[in-house]
Design a protein around this motif. Structure first.
Motif, short mmCIF file in Angstrom:
data_model
loop_
_atom_site.label_atom_id
_atom_site.label_comp_id
_atom_site.label_asym_id
_atom_site.label_seq_id
_atom_site.Cartn_x
_atom_site.Cartn_y
_atom_site.Cartn_z
N VAL A 1 -22.31 14.27 -46.36
CA VAL A 1 -23.10 12.84 -45.64
C VAL A 1 -22.48 12.30 -45.35
O VAL A 1 -22.91 11.53 -43.87
CB VAL A 1 -24.22 12.79 -47.44
N ALA A 2 -21.73 11.22 -45.48
CA ALA A 2 -20.72 9.78 -45.30
C ALA A 2 -20.06 10.39 -43.94
O ALA A 2 -20.33 9.63 -43.01
CB ALA A 2 -20.05 9.64 -46.07
N ARG A 3 -20.32 11.49 -43.48
CA ARG A 3 -19.54 12.35 -42.19
C ARG A 3 -20.79 12.48 -41.20
O ARG A 3 -20.25 11.96 -39.84
CB ARG A 3 -18.51 12.94 -42.31
N PRO B 1 -36.34 10.40 -45.37
CA PRO B 1 -34.53 11.22 -44.22
C PRO B 1 -33.28 9.94 -44.81
O PRO B 1 -33.28 9.42 -45.10
CB PRO B 1 -34.44 11.14 -42.41
N LEU B 2 -32.42 10.50 -44.47
CA LEU B 2 -30.41 9.88 -44.86
C LEU B 2 -30.75 8.53 -43.79
O LEU B 2 -31.33 8.84 -42.46
CB LEU B 2 -29.75 10.67 -44.73
N PRO B 3 -30.47 7.40 -44.10
CA PRO B 3 -31.45 6.64 -43.56
C PRO B 3 -29.85 6.02 -42.43
O PRO B 3 -29.97 5.13 -41.57
CB PRO B 3 -31.15 5.03 -44.47
N GLY B 4 -28.79 6.55 -42.83
CA GLY B 4 -27.83 6.05 -42.41
C GLY B 4 -27.45 7.04 -41.14
O GLY B 4 -26.69 6.48 -40.05
N ILE B 5 -28.31 7.87 -40.78
CA ILE B 5 -28.12 9.20 -39.31
C ILE B 5 -28.87 9.04 -38.17
O ILE B 5 -29.90 8.06 -38.30
CB ILE B 5 -28.37 10.61 -39.42
N ASP B 6 -28.55 9.35 -36.94
CA ASP B 6 -30.08 8.71 -35.84
C ASP B 6 -30.33 10.67 -35.68
O ASP B 6 -29.59 11.15 -36.04
CB ASP B 6 -28.53 8.82 -34.27
N LEU B 7 -31.11 10.32 -35.91
CA LEU B 7 -31.76 11.63 -35.21
C LEU B 7 -32.95 11.74 -33.95
O LEU B 7 -33.69 10.61 -33.78
CB LEU B 7 -33.40 11.28 -36.52
N GLY C 1 -13.47 15.06 -38.95
CA GLY C 1 -14.33 13.62 -38.00
C GLY C 1 -15.85 13.79 -38.17
O GLY C 1 -16.23 13.93 -39.44
N PRO C 2 -16.27 13.60 -37.78
CA PRO C 2 -17.76 13.26 -37.69
C PRO C 2 -18.86 14.70 -37.61
O PRO C 2 -18.11 15.84 -36.91
CB PRO C 2 -18.50 12.38 -36.87
N VAL C 3 -19.80 15.35 -37.88
CA VAL C 3 -20.49 16.21 -38.55
C VAL C 3 -21.85 15.84 -38.04
O VAL C 3 -22.57 14.88 -38.15
CB VAL C 3 -20.84 16.74 -39.75
N ALA D 1 -23.52 16.66 -28.79
CA ALA D 1 -22.30 16.23 -28.86
C ALA D 1 -22.23 15.09 -28.42
O ALA D 1 -20.82 14.97 -27.03
CB ALA D 1 -21.68 18.05 -28.44
N GLY D 2 -22.75 14.43 -27.83
CA GLY D 2 -22.08 13.05 -27.37
C GLY D 2 -21.61 12.08 -27.81
O GLY D 2 -20.46 12.78 -29.18
N ALA D 3 -21.45 10.80 -27.21
CA ALA D 3 -20.27 10.45 -28.70
C ALA D 3 -20.70 9.69 -29.88
O ALA D 3 -21.84 9.86 -30.43
CB ALA D 3 -20.89 8.57 -27.78
N SER D 4 -19.40 10.24 -30.57
CA SER D 4 -19.53 9.58 -32.23
C SER D 4 -19.90 9.26 -32.30
O SER D 4 -19.42 8.03 -32.05
CB SER D 4 -18.90 10.95 -33.25
#
Length: 268
Positions: free
Chosen positions: A156-158, A200-206, A127-129, A265-268
């Motif tokens: 990183v993909a996770r 920052p990594l562009p694919g994540i939420d901050l 699952g996600p990290v 730790a909300g919705a992944s």
């Protein structure tokens, strides 16, 4: 138009001091230690390298990482075990990594040690990290979320989100404090280890989080990173939590229904 005026800081150590400016501030570390020990008595962790790993009942939703603070020189997971309670109740496995404290450890070494523990945990947890951290841990979480992260491409993909809480993102001001020597903060290191000067990594939420009653420099540091990184991650948010100071702003992680726990730790 009235010009903006910034007050001169005469004592940089005092500007970055927290405990002495909080009523009852000196009692917090012992309080954390007691709460953490009580939590571990009911939910003993697995040892994972230098850190603590907690697994929920059933298949985990993913892996939540909480990196402790202490100006890179104090504390360890055993002070903060209870903060795993909120994400655990939401079905996440929780890793509290340990890192070699300064002056023995250097900032790049700390990042590498935390990354190795995340990789080991992620290898056995699907699952996600998600990354979180408080104060110095907020700095380390943000630095792990930069494009030059020591995390593997597979991890990183996770990676879904990063939630630094009351972090330090521009280390240059700390060169004016007594932290300079134990942290090895020469000009090169201060720039290299400041998330502010990295993409920052562009694919994540901050989601940056800070207490409204924090010292002004911590509010400034958080707003500075928000303004600098806004628009690069997938989504960038800033929460200034009313009534919270530097020592109690992390308390919400222990509560499954608290907005800070939701942010991590909300919705992944």
């Amino acid at each position: 138009m009235t010009p903006l005026i910034a007050a001169r800081i005469a004592d940089w150590d005092d500007a970055y001091a927290n405990i002495i400016h909080i009523p009852g501030g000196a009692a917090f570390p012992d309080q954390w230690l007691a709460e953490a020990a009580s939590f571990r008595a009911t939910r003993p962790p697995e040892a994972l390298g230098m850190g603590e790993l907690y697994r929920p009942q059933g298949t985990p939703r993913g892996l939540a990482v909480i990196i402790h603070g202490g100006y890179w020189m104090k504390f360890g997971p055993q002070w903060f075990s209870h903060l795993a309670a909120g994400p655990l109740a939401r079905g996440w496995a929780v890793l509290l990594p340990r890192y070699t404290l300064a002056p023995e450890g250097r900032l790049a070494q700390m990042r590498a040690e935390i990354a190795a523990q995340i990789e080991a945990a992620a290898a056995g947890i699907p699952g996600p990290v998600v990354l979180g951290g408080h104060s110095a841990g907020g700095h380390l979480a943000a630095r792990l979320a930069c494009e030059d992260t020591p995390l593997s491409p597979a991890t990183v993909a996770r990676l879904r989100r990063c939630v630094p809480v009351s972090g330090l993102f521009d280390l240059r001001p700390l060169q004016r404090t007594t932290y300079r020597e134990p942290l090895g903060l020469d000009d090169e290191t201060a720039a290299q280890e400041s998330p502010l000067f990295h993409h920052p990594l562009p694919g994540i939420d901050l989601h940056l989080w800070v207490g409204a009653d924090e010292r002004p420099v911590f509010l400034q540091q958080t707003r500075l990173l928000f303004e600098t990184w806004a628009g690069i991650p997938h989504e960038t948010r800033l929460t200034v939590e009313p009534g919270r100071h530097h020592m109690d702003v992390i308390a919400g992680l222990a509560e499954a229904d608290h907005p800070l726990c939701e942010a991590l730790a909300g919705a992944s």
